[in-house]
Design a protein around this motif. Sequence first.
Motif, PDB file in Angstrom:
ATOM      1  N   THR A 116       0.752  -1.089  -0.030  1.00 21.25           N
ATOM      2  CA  THR A 116      -0.252   0.061  -0.113  1.00 21.25           C
ATOM      3  C   THR A 116       1.036   1.435  -0.087  1.00 21.25           C
ATOM      4  O   THR A 116       1.923   1.247   0.567  1.00 21.25           O
ATOM      5  CB  THR A 116      -0.935   0.043   1.512  1.00 21.25           C
TER       6      THR A 116
ATOM      7  N   SER B  92       3.217  -3.403   5.681  1.00 22.09           N
ATOM      8  CA  SER B  92       2.178  -2.597   5.375  1.00 22.09           C
ATOM      9  C   SER B  92       0.907  -2.957   6.243  1.00 22.09           C
ATOM     10  O   SER B  92       0.592  -2.187   6.996  1.00 22.09           O
ATOM     11  CB  SER B  92       1.638  -3.171   4.066  1.00 22.09           C
ATOM     12  N   GLN B  93       0.645  -4.142   6.792  1.00 19.77           N
ATOM     13  CA  GLN B  93      -0.247  -4.496   7.810  1.00 19.77           C
ATOM     14  C   GLN B  93       0.018  -3.981   9.151  1.00 19.77           C
ATOM     15  O   GLN B  93      -0.841  -3.273   9.851  1.00 19.77           O
ATOM     16  CB  GLN B  93      -0.440  -6.067   7.957  1.00 19.77           C
TER      17      GLN B  93
ATOM     18  N   THR C 120      -0.266   0.015   8.957  1.00 20.09           N
ATOM     19  CA  THR C 120      -1.653   0.300   9.103  1.00 20.09           C
ATOM     20  C   THR C 120      -2.260   0.164  10.262  1.00 20.09           C
ATOM     21  O   THR C 120      -2.950   1.001  10.701  1.00 20.09           O
ATOM     22  CB  THR C 120      -2.476  -0.573   7.901  1.00 20.09           C
ATOM     23  N   SER C 121      -2.022  -0.883  10.938  1.00 18.58           N
ATOM     24  CA  SER C 121      -2.581  -1.188  12.209  1.00 18.58           C
ATOM     25  C   SER C 121      -2.095  -0.145  13.232  1.00 18.58           C
ATOM     26  O   SER C 121      -2.792   0.040  14.142  1.00 18.58           O
ATOM     27  CB  SER C 121      -2.510  -2.666  12.429  1.00 18.58           C
TER      28      SER C 121
ATOM     29  N   LYS D 156       0.773   8.614  10.965  1.00 19.25           N
ATOM     30  CA  LYS D 156       0.271   9.293  10.039  1.00 19.25           C
ATOM     31  C   LYS D 156       1.724   9.797   9.201  1.00 19.25           C
ATOM     32  O   LYS D 156       2.738  10.180   9.910  1.00 19.25           O
ATOM     33  CB  LYS D 156      -0.471  10.663  10.415  1.00 19.25           C
TER      34      LYS D 156
ATOM     35  N   GLN E 179       5.124   8.062   7.187  1.00 20.62           N
ATOM     36  CA  GLN E 179       4.813   6.816   7.881  1.00 20.62           C
ATOM     37  C   GLN E 179       6.100   5.803   7.485  1.00 20.62           C
ATOM     38  O   GLN E 179       6.531   5.130   8.488  1.00 20.62           O
ATOM     39  CB  GLN E 179       3.678   6.302   6.979  1.00 20.62           C
TER      40      GLN E 179
ATOM     41  N   PHE F 184       2.286   4.274   1.078  1.00 17.11           N
ATOM     42  CA  PHE F 184       2.323   5.155   2.271  1.00 17.11           C
ATOM     43  C   PHE F 184       3.105   6.209   2.142  1.00 17.11           C
ATOM     44  O   PHE F 184       3.921   6.568   1.388  1.00 17.11           O
ATOM     45  CB  PHE F 184       3.376   4.222   3.497  1.00 17.11           C
TER      46      PHE F 184
END
Lengths: 205, 165, 118
Positions: free
Chosen positions: A6, A196-197, A200-201, A205, A12, A8
């Motif tokens: 994803t 990525s996971q 995200t979790s 920001k 991030q 970012f």
Amino acid sequence: MLQQPTKFTNSQLSSWDELITEAAKNSIQALSDMSGQDIKSSLVKPYKIDVTDIPNSLGGADKVAVGVLLGIEQIPSFHIALIHSPKTAYQVVDILMGYESGTTVGLGEMEISALGEMGNIMGGYFLNTIGDKTGYELKPTPPSVRMDMTGAILDYAIASLMMETDEVTMIEAKYGTAEAQVDGVFAVMPSPELQSQIITSWGVK
Amino acid sequence: MAGLTIDSMVVGLGELKYADQPGQELTCLGLGSCVAVSVWDRKNKQGAMAHVVLPECTAGREPTPKFADVAVPELFENLKKKGANPTQLEIKLVGGAHMAPAAAPSMPLMRIGERNIEAVKAQLKKLGLRAIAEDLGGNNGRTVRLDVESGRVTVVTAGTEKTNL
Amino acid sequence: MAKILVVDDAAFMRMRCSKLLTENGHEVVEAGTGREAVEQYKNTSPDAVLLDITMPDMDGLSALKEIRAHDPDARVAMVTAMGQQSIVMEALQAGAKDFVVKPFDADRVLAAVSKLVA
């Protein structure tokens, strides 16, 4: 399966780099505590690498080494590897067992177990840092210790990563003590999907 | 070949290389679960070697020779273009060891060495070809070298002297 | 003097722990996996258990739950590198009385054992 992680933001990704750098430092500190020695590391900043270049970056595909490997219990995976020359591995065992330097000259069951435990503790501290900072729990597999060519030692991790991607962000720390001239490489290769996971979790920001 | 320097061409992970000059050798270093496909053309004194990492190209991935189902057809296609007769080629396979840690979580990944071997052999069979020699499986890493002039293939492991395959 | 079950998949760790405990007057039984730990607990009824988490053939948290199911009064301390908050919580909620993070301090382990058998 995701080809690209994803997208970012730079902020991030920069937070991720800081996180894994802190995690690697904690791992080295844990080794210091475990061995009772002052272990110093020259930390390499996290960097992008072609998966195919990993063995060369960690010493050379046909160089004989003692490797301690850990994964995590899920797939996609983190791959954590400690790579030492056999001579260094024997020195590490001497330190962990409290023997006089030069005592260990081969890897029997106890020696393998000591190296495995070193991997378990260093890997554990790495994952603990990620877990506590991001809330994403990561449990390591029991360690695996092998003496073989570096490329062969890393093949399982490489095949696992290559199923998903051609490039990873790796963090690598060279470490050692001045006195015992122990030198080794601690490398962490997270799968981009898992990375990525976690980001995200984590919710940064 | 006393006095001649060997020009050693390393075939890295996922690479496929060709050589046709005397003094050249093709080599795969530190094969674990990966499989090296070594092919020698006696007539034209040329060779090719693939360093296969995975059995098949999955959806969404770019087809490159790291996959057996890309490397094997491409290798023979290119050798044909360079004048080789596929049925007269000496094919030797090395690697495909079981290197997975005992507590590895994923079954298919645990068997990656065996799956690579199966995939390479299946691709060869599709082309009506088979290997004349192999050094596959086991639990150890291997380095393989193909001498392009003589066709000799040697394999070493971490503890051993080189053996001819 | 108490009978302590030391559970760790690393022979190295079992050896160090055993040495420490026997030098301090305790009796030690060992197990190398979670499954062996449960069996040893049932067979030898130790006074306390030092339990690692990361092990093949049943991890320590699962073994903890089985031991506590068999004996609700089981006195267990986790001794592990896995010091993440969530794992500490899970262990304590499953009935572990203490949580010692590796690499451990000898005094910390001896104190944990004393507390368990008190």
